[in-house]
Each structure stands twice: as C-alpha cells, then as structure tokens.
Design an enzyme around this catalytic site. Structure first.
Site, mmCIF file in Angstrom:
data_model
loop_
_atom_site.group_PDB
_atom_site.id
_atom_site.type_symbol
_atom_site.label_atom_id
_atom_site.label_comp_id
_atom_site.label_asym_id
_atom_site.label_seq_id
_atom_site.Cartn_x
_atom_site.Cartn_y
_atom_site.Cartn_z
ATOM 1 N N ARG A 1 0.824 -1.212 0.000
ATOM 2 C CA ARG A 1 0.000 0.000 0.000
ATOM 3 C C ARG A 1 0.858 1.263 0.000
ATOM 4 N NH1 ARG A 1 -4.174 -0.748 4.866
ATOM 5 N NH2 ARG A 1 -2.289 -1.600 5.828
ATOM 6 N N ASP B 1 -10.246 -13.444 16.908
ATOM 7 C CA ASP B 1 -9.106 -14.132 16.300
ATOM 8 C C ASP B 1 -9.161 -15.633 16.586
ATOM 9 O OD1 ASP B 1 -6.071 -13.937 15.276
ATOM 10 O OD2 ASP B 1 -6.094 -15.163 17.096
ATOM 11 N N LYS C 1 -9.847 -19.163 14.067
ATOM 12 C CA LYS C 1 -8.963 -20.324 14.070
ATOM 13 C C LYS C 1 -9.723 -21.592 14.445
ATOM 14 C CE LYS C 1 -4.991 -17.420 15.189
ATOM 15 N NZ LYS C 1 -4.028 -16.979 16.224
ATOM 16 N N VAL D 1 -3.418 -20.496 11.475
ATOM 17 C CA VAL D 1 -3.980 -20.941 12.758
ATOM 18 C C VAL D 1 -3.040 -20.770 13.938
ATOM 19 C CG1 VAL D 1 -4.863 -22.933 14.029
ATOM 20 C CG2 VAL D 1 -5.612 -22.516 11.694
ATOM 21 N N GLY E 1 4.067 -13.655 15.384
ATOM 22 C CA GLY E 1 5.353 -13.018 15.141
ATOM 23 C C GLY E 1 5.794 -13.202 13.707
#
Length: 432
Positions: A47, A202, A206, A133, A305
């Site tokens: 972007r 979130d 999952k 996941v 991460g």
C-alpha cells in the site's frame, strides 16, 4: 534440478511479508535444493511504495495487486495482507490466472474457506494455509494429512498468544486485566486496538478452521460460539487456584459422543494444573488433539510473530512449489461428513458459579433446590460469610457436567431469588 525458476508474488510486505521475502533471499540455495528448482520473487504488492524495504528490489514493488496476480506467469501467490477484501478477490483472481495460493488469512478462510477451496479445485490449483492458525506450529498439515486415516474427536487449544500472555500475567503476578493488557501492549504482544484478540474474534476464526479440518465438515465463523476474556478477574484466579486450576482462553472443537454432530467454541475456562495446556506460559500457543488411534497429541510453540509465521508460510511454499513441478495438487477441502454444528446450548461441561447471597440460614437449601429443578447436579459447594458487616456471603458452586441451556435456565432462576444478591461470575471447567 530445473533451472527455470518458479515465480512467486507476495501480497503484503509487513511484519510477516518482509520475513517471507528475507528468508526467500537468504535461504535461496537451500529452498532450491529442497524444491528442485529455484524460486524467484517476481513482485511485491504494497500500500505504501515509498517505504524502504531492505533486501527487496524496488523495481519489484507495486501498488497494483490486481495487475500483479493477473500476470499469468506466476506459479504461487503468497497472501499476507489479511482481512476479507481485497484479499478474497485477489486470491480467486490468482487461481483464474494459473497461480496456486499460500495464505495466512484466518478471517477470510473462516468466513469463505469453502468458496476459496472450490475456486482452487475449479482451476486445478493449491490453497495452503498452515500459517493461518498457530503461527510456526505445524498443525493444519498433521490434521489434514498425518491424521487423515484416524478419527479426531476433540481439538482443545490455546491459539492466541496475546490473551495467553495477559491471563498468565494475571495468574502469576496477581495483576488485574487492564494492568496485564498494558504490559502486553508495551511489549508488542497486543495491538493498539486489542479487540480482535481479547474479545476472541481471532481465536474463533482459528477454531472454525480447525473444526472444519478435524471433522471433515464445513464450519464457518458464525458457527463458533465466542466469549471474550475481558471480564476475567483476580477473584476468578483465586477461585481457580482453590480448585487446583488456572484459567486459559480455549478454543474447543468437539465431536458429539454419538458422532452425529460437532461443536466449536471459544471462551475462558478453568483447566486443571495437571493438564498439559495449563503449563503453557507467556505468548505461546499449544493445541491438544484427541483421536481414536493416535490418542492424545500436543502441538506447542510460538503462535505469532514475523519469523515464526513466515516459517509456516515458507513450509507451505515449498510444498506448493513441489506440487507445481510434479504437475499435481495437494489435499483440498474435505467436507464429506457434513455434520451439523450444534448450538452452544447443547454443549455439556462443568461449571463454576460464584454467587453473592444473604448470609442467613436456608440460603444454601434454596440455591440447591433451583439447581435440582433444572436438572443440574452439584459437585461441590462452598459458602463463606464476609466480615464487613454487610450481612452477605459468597457461595461458590461447582457442578457436574450439564448442558449450557440447563445452566442458563438455572442462573436465570437464581437471579429471581430474594436471597441471591448477584451472580459474581460463571466459568466453564474444561480439560478433565
């Protein structure tokens, strides 16, 4: 080894995307040896093109993601931009123009996984998403391939590192929710807006993906019961410790005892300290799988991460590139079982209920009668008067296994008793 490189486009170059690009560059020779052909980064859609991206040729950077996936010469598109749109359109467009896709987009897969798999099948391409996941933890592939010949009955896991960090801090230091959240934010574990994590959106996405794969059934995000952890208090942890438990935000996917339906849910729960998941600390993830033949399996590691997630993306990339070279595709969607997803009201588990009651004779008998009238059996009960002169007491009831619907009816009836001043907390007890 084939000398013509396989061309890869990268959609998104943030924390995860930049790590994917770095590993592709620094490990290029190893990746080529493992795949059987070189891998070439052919384009990067972003972007903000003015941002300096170390190790990436500026000539590869574009803001026109649609034109990139329409090139027609790409072998694989790696999607790490997240969200529903434009990711959904870009992925389907990539299939239409001959590319397979590796994605880390849990929200999109939980909402439209069936449609994406159908598009991949229509064009004879792969859709892989190990990173969606549990970060670096190999979980999708073991469920989809290693356990393909087994019957999975339950998947129980900690699949969000932010919430596990917060709950672990509350447990180990006695910190309140806000204090633990502030520390998670300062350390970079929590976003500036932590809603997706702490309200369990979130983890619910999952859970939908895991349930679908484990039970060969289409499970969408809307099918997953979701309850956040913002109401968990220090008092809840004190109660958990008295029971030999701790509190975790758990994703729980279960096959009914008769095998005729499945459930998927995410909520805080007390779990015995003896259970392997109780020892998962900090921002780590862990998933406990129970199956007929393999028995109990546990998968543990960093669940988020840049580098850990990129590791899972690169693993998928290697697998998809190998498939391209052999002219094959890997496993697609397996939804043959088509089991119904039961509502939360049908879920059976144990409960820990803390009540504020009048400190006078007969209260315990009234409360026990309400439980009996709703068919909820009591396992243990503890009543303790307060020394503040309020004339109130704390009454803690732990039930045997009961349905969510029956427990809800019980609590509604308890609230109508004159001797019950309030319901301080209700928490499920899992991991028996």
């Amino acid at each position: 080894m084939r000398t013509r490189p396989l061309k890869v486009a990268l959609l998104g170059c943030g924390v995860v995307g930049s790590e994917v690009a770095r590993i592709m560059t620094t490990h290029a020779d190893d990746l080529a040896a493992r795949i059987g052909a070189p891998v070439e980064l052919a384009g990067v859609a972003v972007r903000r093109p003015s941002r300096v991206r170390e190790g990436i040729d500026p000539a590869l950077v574009t803001t026109d993601a649609t034109a990139l996936v329409k090139r027609g010469d790409l072998d694989v598109v790696v999607e790490v931009i997240g969200g529903i749109e434009p990711a959904r359109t870009l992925i389907t467009t990539a299939f239409e123009h001959g590319a397979s896709v590796v994605s880390a987009n849990k929200a999109l897969l939980a909402q439209d996984g069936a449609a994406l798999h159908a598009a991949a099948d229509e064009h004879g391409r792969d859709l892989y998403y190990e990173a969606a996941v549990a970060g670096a933890i190999p979980l999708i592939r073991p469920l989809r391939e290693s356990l393909a010949g087994d019957k999975v009955n339950r998947v129980l896991g900690i699949v969000n590192g932010t919430t596990n960090f917060i709950l672990d801090k509350m447990d180990s230091t006695g910190a309140g929710y806000q204090e633990a959240l502030d520390e998670a934010t300062a350390l970079g574990y929590a976003e500036a807006d932590p809603t997706a994590d702490v309200e369990a959106f979130d983890a619910a996405a999952k859970a939908a993906i895991l349930a679908g794969i484990a039970f060969h059934t289409r499970v969408r995000l809307d099918d997953v019961y979701r309850e956040g952890m913002t109401e968990v208090t220090s008092a809840d942890f004190a109660s958990a410790r008295e029971m030999g438990c701790t509190i975790k935000l758990l994703a729980i996917c279960e096959r009914a005892a008769d095998g005729a339906s499945v459930t998927a849910r995410v909520h805080p729960a007390m779990i015995p300290l003896s259970h392997p998941l109780a020892s998962v600390r900090g921002a780590y993830n862990a998933v406990f799988v129970e199956s007929d033949a393999a028995g109990q399996l546990m998968f543990y590691g960093p669940g988020a991460g840049g580098a850990p997630t990129a590791s899972a993306v690169l693993g998928d990339l290697v697998a998809v590139c190998r498939n391209r070279l052999s002219g094959a595709t890997g496993p697609g969607e397996s939804a043959y079982a088509a089991l119904p997803v039961s509502p939360m009201g049908d879920v059976v588990t144990r409960y820990h209920i803390s009540l504020d009651v009048a400190d006078k004779p007969g209260v315990l008998a009234q409360v026990a009668t309400v439980f009996a009238e709703h068919g909820v059996s009591i396992d243990t009960v503890r009543q303790q008067g307060r020394l503040d002169g309020s004339g109130e007491a704390s009454l803690v009831v732990v039930t045997h296994r009961a349905s969510d619907a029956s427990l809800t009816g019980t609590v509604e009836a308890l609230r109508k008793l004159d001797t019950v001043r309030g319901v301080a907390s209700i928490m499920r007890v899992e991991g028996e």
